[in-house]
Design a protein around this motif. Structure first.
Motif, PDB file in Angstrom:
ATOM      1  N   LEU A  94       0.861  -1.186   0.000  1.00  0.00           N
ATOM      2  CA  LEU A  94       0.000   0.000   0.000  1.00  0.00           C
ATOM      3  C   LEU A  94       0.898   1.237   0.000  1.00  0.00           C
ATOM      4  O   LEU A  94       1.762   1.381   0.865  1.00  0.00           O
ATOM      5  CB  LEU A  94      -0.910  -0.001   1.232  1.00  0.00           C
ATOM      6  N   VAL A  95       0.691   2.101  -0.977  1.00  0.00           N
ATOM      7  CA  VAL A  95       1.503   3.308  -1.104  1.00  0.00           C
ATOM      8  C   VAL A  95       0.656   4.526  -0.772  1.00  0.00           C
ATOM      9  O   VAL A  95      -0.356   4.795  -1.428  1.00  0.00           O
ATOM     10  CB  VAL A  95       2.097   3.455  -2.519  1.00  0.00           C
ATOM     11  N   VAL A  96       1.053   5.252   0.255  1.00  0.00           N
ATOM     12  CA  VAL A  96       0.456   6.548   0.573  1.00  0.00           C
ATOM     13  C   VAL A  96       1.448   7.586   0.057  1.00  0.00           C
ATOM     14  O   VAL A  96       2.516   7.775   0.637  1.00  0.00           O
ATOM     15  CB  VAL A  96       0.244   6.722   2.090  1.00  0.00           C
ATOM     16  N   SER A 130      -1.889  15.846  -1.754  1.00  0.00           N
ATOM     17  CA  SER A 130      -3.284  15.395  -1.849  1.00  0.00           C
ATOM     18  C   SER A 130      -3.656  14.365  -0.790  1.00  0.00           C
ATOM     19  O   SER A 130      -4.818  13.956  -0.705  1.00  0.00           O
ATOM     20  CB  SER A 130      -3.534  14.800  -3.247  1.00  0.00           C
ATOM     21  N   THR A 131      -2.705  13.917  -0.003  1.00  0.00           N
ATOM     22  CA  THR A 131      -3.009  12.919   1.023  1.00  0.00           C
ATOM     23  C   THR A 131      -3.996  13.476   2.041  1.00  0.00           C
ATOM     24  O   THR A 131      -3.830  14.592   2.536  1.00  0.00           O
ATOM     25  CB  THR A 131      -1.718  12.489   1.755  1.00  0.00           C
ATOM     26  N   GLY A 132      -5.015  12.685   2.339  1.00  0.00           N
ATOM     27  CA  GLY A 132      -6.043  13.120   3.289  1.00  0.00           C
ATOM     28  C   GLY A 132      -6.406  12.031   4.276  1.00  0.00           C
ATOM     29  O   GLY A 132      -5.697  11.022   4.413  1.00  0.00           O
ATOM     30  N   TRP A 133      -7.525  12.229   4.934  1.00  0.00           N
ATOM     31  CA  TRP A 133      -7.974  11.313   5.991  1.00  0.00           C
ATOM     32  C   TRP A 133      -8.136   9.891   5.481  1.00  0.00           C
ATOM     33  O   TRP A 133      -7.730   8.934   6.149  1.00  0.00           O
ATOM     34  CB  TRP A 133      -9.297  11.820   6.546  1.00  0.00           C
ATOM     35  N   ALA A 139      -3.858   3.392   5.641  1.00  0.00           N
ATOM     36  CA  ALA A 139      -2.533   3.038   6.129  1.00  0.00           C
ATOM     37  C   ALA A 139      -2.604   2.534   7.565  1.00  0.00           C
ATOM     38  O   ALA A 139      -1.994   1.507   7.913  1.00  0.00           O
ATOM     39  CB  ALA A 139      -1.605   4.250   6.040  1.00  0.00           C
ATOM     40  N   ALA A 140      -3.359   3.231   8.403  1.00  0.00           N
ATOM     41  CA  ALA A 140      -3.473   2.841   9.803  1.00  0.00           C
ATOM     42  C   ALA A 140      -4.100   1.456   9.943  1.00  0.00           C
ATOM     43  O   ALA A 140      -3.641   0.627  10.744  1.00  0.00           O
ATOM     44  CB  ALA A 140      -4.295   3.879  10.560  1.00  0.00           C
ATOM     45  N   LEU A 141      -5.118   1.181   9.156  1.00  0.00           N
ATOM     46  CA  LEU A 141      -5.778  -0.133   9.199  1.00  0.00           C
ATOM     47  C   LEU A 141      -4.806  -1.242   8.792  1.00  0.00           C
ATOM     48  O   LEU A 141      -4.754  -2.307   9.420  1.00  0.00           O
ATOM     49  CB  LEU A 141      -6.996  -0.134   8.285  1.00  0.00           C
ATOM     50  N   ALA A 174       0.616  11.453  12.440  1.00  0.00           N
ATOM     51  CA  ALA A 174      -0.801  11.149  12.612  1.00  0.00           C
ATOM     52  C   ALA A 174      -1.043   9.641  12.589  1.00  0.00           C
ATOM     53  O   ALA A 174      -1.812   9.103  13.392  1.00  0.00           O
ATOM     54  CB  ALA A 174      -1.623  11.834  11.518  1.00  0.00           C
ATOM     55  N   VAL A 175      -0.365   8.953  11.671  1.00  0.00           N
ATOM     56  CA  VAL A 175      -0.517   7.500  11.577  1.00  0.00           C
ATOM     57  C   VAL A 175       0.093   6.824  12.808  1.00  0.00           C
ATOM     58  O   VAL A 175      -0.485   5.882  13.368  1.00  0.00           O
ATOM     59  CB  VAL A 175       0.132   6.965  10.281  1.00  0.00           C
ATOM     60  N   THR A 176       1.234   7.309  13.235  1.00  0.00           N
ATOM     61  CA  THR A 176       1.861   6.762  14.441  1.00  0.00           C
ATOM     62  C   THR A 176       0.975   6.975  15.659  1.00  0.00           C
ATOM     63  O   THR A 176       0.833   6.089  16.515  1.00  0.00           O
ATOM     64  CB  THR A 176       3.242   7.406  14.661  1.00  0.00           C
ATOM     65  N   SER A 177       0.341   8.143  15.734  1.00  0.00           N
ATOM     66  CA  SER A 177      -0.568   8.425  16.843  1.00  0.00           C
ATOM     67  C   SER A 177      -1.752   7.465  16.846  1.00  0.00           C
ATOM     68  O   SER A 177      -2.213   7.023  17.904  1.00  0.00           O
ATOM     69  CB  SER A 177      -1.067   9.874  16.747  1.00  0.00           C
ATOM     70  N   ALA A 178      -2.229   7.108  15.663  1.00  0.00           N
ATOM     71  CA  ALA A 178      -3.401   6.230  15.556  1.00  0.00           C
ATOM     72  C   ALA A 178      -3.061   4.758  15.755  1.00  0.00           C
ATOM     73  O   ALA A 178      -3.930   3.964  16.128  1.00  0.00           O
ATOM     74  CB  ALA A 178      -4.058   6.417  14.187  1.00  0.00           C
TER      75      ALA A 178
END
Length: 330
Positions: A94-96, A130-133, A139-141, A174-178
């Motif tokens: 998966l590429v963000v 353009s990366t958003g929620w 990514a978090a999932l 943000a991803v690390t926090s989640a």
């Protein structure tokens, strides 16, 4: 230190881009002339993974530099190389990030996916305006489901003509926090990009040039490569004064225009008629010739401030020239 011009004692330049060569793709004054006039092989090392090496080379040609794609080393390239240590050809990744990042992963044999439902082996995270929620949530999932998390870089900010914008590191946070997962970092301050760039250039005496202590200079130190810090981007004089050993450059300049100055002058040491004396936890800066500059004062102070593991005191002006220099550091 040598009294010869700095450009004459190295055989290649490993150049950061944002804040060093350009700001928002606008050439920093003097940078193009300094690079072209140095006579040195120039390699461009960027933590910004939003563009491929071909596009970066094209943009650099647009500001007047003769650059080929193979002279550009991106953190996306480093991240894909790191991913190959955790995923095999054909594995879902998966590429963000930008389309060029996804294309690079695909060209490397991975199957690029956009949903955590496809059970990706690795999540690659690079800068993309353009990366958003939605993208961060996928990514978090995937990471919570066991995917290896790899960030191209963790620069919290991105220099622009308007100021410092949100960088990839802030979105990674943000991803690390989640998830509670800290990613492996492929780009600077890791040494991989410096080693790769020096090898491509065939250099044995490269000089790393950058504007940010915690990435450009830290990466150079980790790679055991001499470095030049320029004051045209993120890290300023007070950052340098407080820098611990792992973030200290070999040389300090106002901009790339000084690359033809003697190496001895660009290194920390008393100059411009200034004197720096330790006074307990503080440093007293005195003297100063009529034509002395703020960076003369800075290099004078750095020689004393860097004698320990990290300077935490104050720099106190003991002359009018010193007072003017310290005011200019802001």
């Amino acid at each position: 230190m040598s009294t010869a011009p700095l450009s004459s004692i190295v055989d290649a330049l490993l150049l950061d881009l944002d804040g060093t060569v350009w700001s928002g793709q606008r050439a920093i004054p003097g940078a193009v002339d300094a690079i072209s006039g140095s006579g040195l092989t120039a390699m461009f090392i960027t933590n910004n993974a939003s563009r491929g090496s071909g596009e970066v080379a094209s943009l650099l040609r647009g500001i007047g530099l003769d650059v080929r794609p193979e002279q550009v080393v991106t953190s996306a390239q480093a991240a894909v190389a790191l991913a190959s240590q955790h995923a095999a050809a054909g594995d879902p990744v998966l590429v963000v990030g930008a389309e060029s990042f996804a294309q690079l992963a695909s060209e490397s044999g991975f199957r690029v996916v956009s949903s955590a439902d496809e059970r990706p082996t690795v999540v690659l995270h690079g800068h993309n305006p353009s990366t958003g929620w939605r993208e961060l949530s996928e990514a978090a999932l995937a990471i919570r489901a066991g995917a290896r998390y790899i960030a191209s870089n963790v620069d919290t900010t991105l220099p622009s003509p308007r100021g410092l914008l949100v960088g990839n590191g802030s979105m990674v946070a943000a991803v690390t926090s989640a998830t509670g997962v800290v990613p492996d970092v492929a780009g600077k301050p890791g040494p991989a990009m410096f080693v790769q760039a020096a090898e491509r250039a065939g250099a044995t005496r490269p000089l790393a040039v950058g504007d940010r202590l915690d990435t450009d200079i830290a990466g150079a130190v980790a790679s055991d490569v001499p470095s030049l810090h320029v004051l045209t981007g993120v890290s300023g004089p007070w950052d340098l004064v407080a820098a611990p050993p792992a973030l200290r450059p070999t040389y300090v300049a106002e901009s790339l225009l000084e690359i033809g100055q003697p190496a001895e002058r660009l290194a920390p040491g008393a100059q411009g008629g200034f004197t720096a004396t330790a006074r307990g936890h503080d440093i007293s800066l005195g003297g100063g010739a009529e034509d002395a500059t703020p960076i003369d004062a800075l290099r004078t102070v750095l020689e004393v401030a860097w004698r320990g593991d990290g300077f935490t005191g104050e720099v106190v002006a003991a002359s009018g020239a010193a007072e003017r220099a310290l005011q200019a550091w802001w």
